[in-house]
Design an enzyme around this catalytic site. Sequence first.
Site, mmCIF file in Angstrom:
data_model
loop_
_atom_site.group_PDB
_atom_site.id
_atom_site.type_symbol
_atom_site.label_atom_id
_atom_site.label_comp_id
_atom_site.label_asym_id
_atom_site.label_seq_id
_atom_site.Cartn_x
_atom_site.Cartn_y
_atom_site.Cartn_z
ATOM 1 N N GLU A 64 0.964 -1.461 -0.052
ATOM 2 C CA GLU A 64 -0.322 0.115 -0.347
ATOM 3 C C GLU A 64 0.292 1.651 -0.099
ATOM 4 O O GLU A 64 0.860 2.553 -1.191
ATOM 5 C CB GLU A 64 -0.989 -0.276 1.572
ATOM 6 C CG GLU A 64 -2.147 -0.971 0.872
ATOM 7 C CD GLU A 64 -1.428 -2.307 1.473
ATOM 8 O OE1 GLU A 64 -2.298 -2.939 2.204
ATOM 9 O OE2 GLU A 64 -0.378 -2.527 2.282
ATOM 10 N N PHE A 126 -11.678 -7.002 13.745
ATOM 11 C CA PHE A 126 -10.697 -7.371 13.032
ATOM 12 C C PHE A 126 -10.277 -6.135 11.982
ATOM 13 O O PHE A 126 -11.276 -5.869 11.038
ATOM 14 C CB PHE A 126 -11.372 -9.331 11.994
ATOM 15 C CG PHE A 126 -9.887 -9.347 11.481
ATOM 16 C CD1 PHE A 126 -9.410 -9.424 11.782
ATOM 17 C CD2 PHE A 126 -9.979 -8.986 9.763
ATOM 18 C CE1 PHE A 126 -7.693 -10.543 10.471
ATOM 19 C CE2 PHE A 126 -9.237 -9.819 9.156
ATOM 20 C CZ PHE A 126 -7.730 -10.207 9.727
ATOM 21 N N GLN A 127 -9.119 -5.769 11.696
ATOM 22 C CA GLN A 127 -8.479 -5.093 11.398
ATOM 23 C C GLN A 127 -8.972 -3.718 11.227
ATOM 24 O O GLN A 127 -9.396 -3.026 9.905
ATOM 25 C CB GLN A 127 -8.626 -5.034 9.187
ATOM 26 C CG GLN A 127 -7.727 -6.545 9.124
ATOM 27 C CD GLN A 127 -7.658 -7.049 7.847
ATOM 28 O OE1 GLN A 127 -7.772 -6.769 6.630
ATOM 29 N NE2 GLN A 127 -6.004 -7.554 7.645
ATOM 30 N N LYS A 176 -17.619 -0.742 4.952
ATOM 31 C CA LYS A 176 -18.056 -1.756 4.407
ATOM 32 C C LYS A 176 -19.294 -2.195 3.931
ATOM 33 O O LYS A 176 -19.847 -2.188 2.645
ATOM 34 C CB LYS A 176 -17.239 -3.164 4.597
ATOM 35 C CG LYS A 176 -17.880 -4.326 4.085
ATOM 36 C CD LYS A 176 -16.558 -5.355 4.457
ATOM 37 C CE LYS A 176 -16.839 -6.776 3.543
ATOM 38 N NZ LYS A 176 -16.448 -7.997 4.074
ATOM 39 N N MET A 479 24.539 8.231 3.656
ATOM 40 C CA MET A 479 23.836 9.819 4.964
ATOM 41 C C MET A 479 24.226 9.828 6.454
ATOM 42 O O MET A 479 25.174 11.285 6.462
ATOM 43 C CB MET A 479 22.743 10.662 4.237
ATOM 44 C CG MET A 479 22.704 12.308 4.426
ATOM 45 S SD MET A 479 23.952 13.409 3.560
ATOM 46 C CE MET A 479 22.998 13.089 2.100
#
Length: 566
Positions: A64, A126-127, A176, A479
């Site tokens: 993602e 969940f999630q 959802k 760096m």
Amino acid sequence: MTKTSPATIAKAPLSNRFTGAHMLISALEAQGVEVVFGYPGGAIMPVYDALPGSKLTHILTRHEQGASFAADAYARVSGRPGVCLATSGPGGTNLVTGLANAFMDSVPVVAITGQVARPLIGTDAFQEVDIFGITLPIVKHSFIIDDPDKIGEIVAEAFAIAQSGRPGPVLIDLPKDVAAAIMTPTPTPVAQKEALPILIRDDYEHAEHLIREARRPLLYVGGGVGISGAVPALRNFIARTGIPVVATLKGLGAVPTDAPEFLGMLGMHGSRAANLAVQNCDLLITCGARFDDRATGRLTGFAPNARVLHLDGDPAEIGKLRAADHALPGNLTYALNALHPGILSIDTWQGECSHDRVTHAARYDAPGDKVFAPALLKTLSERAGDDLIVTCDVGQHQMWAAQHCRFVRPEAHLTSGGLGAMGYGIPAGIGALYAEPDATVITVTGDGSIMMNIQELATLKRYGLPLKIVLLDNQALGMVRQWQELFFAGNYSEIDLSDNPDFAALARVFGLEAMTITTRAEVPGAIDWLLSCKGPALMHVHIDPAANVWPLVPPGADNHDMMEER
């Protein structure tokens, strides 16, 4: 509309149903969206169910974060909002770095996340995460859609907010059950970008007076010029006045870097000519820049003898860090086109700046037979021509690209400026190629940065994207190693990457063409090879592990106190 229960949703016939997710897709199409970057999952699945058969091209990234960076780069090149999709929970949290990047660099991105069904919100389902709350500090605005009938209106508003004023990211969180709800299609308004204000003539007359009075005026150009589409106006203003120019990291390309008026990037890794001009000017015309610490060094010592004329699309930036003697907030194109100060008495100053530009020009005759990264990047960018787009990761290679590549437009240089996010380069290359398929897009990365999102090599192969990757490998986090050498008494802590894989072999496993070079003599042939490759390709370049980026303004110092190679 009567809200549909989950039981009714489950029984709806697939052949004739129109859901909230279909409404979302329709609303995106109404805003002119052509490409979306994303990754499916449970809570966003209704949206992916509605995607097939739509006008949208979906690009499946392999993380993602890759989707958010690709959307960011797409927006920077196309000038239109980039769109990314993710599911709830880890899908949303994986977007956070990309949203922060877009927020810091003022990039219009619309991120759409799935969320657990409304009855489950707040139950630790969940999630489930509060992505609305998590992202509040790094977006311009957030929406949680609680009614399918509001989808079209909210999408239009999100696009308007993302593009208006100072651009930035907007989050839409879609539960959802809202996405799955059966509904009747409704018309979607088209987002209208709000115009920036235009000032009265008196404001411009005072600005012109300041410019006419100055004997050592300097233009300090930032990313706001490109963001606002004011590049032609800026170039016309320079042609009228002959005022020398310096640019920030994000301002590069607003003036071609090989233009005679351009003195280079200013700041921590800026050119000596640019930093000396800033310190010696008597009028600093700040255009679309925000006095960032990497540009100014010690703020109280920055342009100490200069009045400040500040032009910016975001009035909140005016006076935030450096008080302005006069300000022109609002439409940059209009302001630059309105300024006609007449003939200026700056011949001596122009001569000094030109002398410094030549005297302190970068040298490319480094001793030895190792590949000298600045020379390679300079030659490659010149060979690539005006269609070049460079997408950078973060580190020494990022500064070398900024210092030595030729850029003729702001869209040619995509970099994570404010956030400094490693892993930006390859996903940004993907987004740039979808925004401008005919461009020559080159990612400049390092052996540290490439490992952050190396999975996106699979995306390049899947879609046959002709991204050219230049991997500068110094077997270290370069760096960090440089700073530990200079400011931490050489106490090298956790920067050793000598156990790197064979990156060329790894690229071949992903299906890319690849080659490795170790000496300067191999550079011309390698550049020919890279530019001639039809598909994705990686050039693995071994460079001196001890090479540093010069010049360097130490932290807390004034910009004229530059450290240079001994």
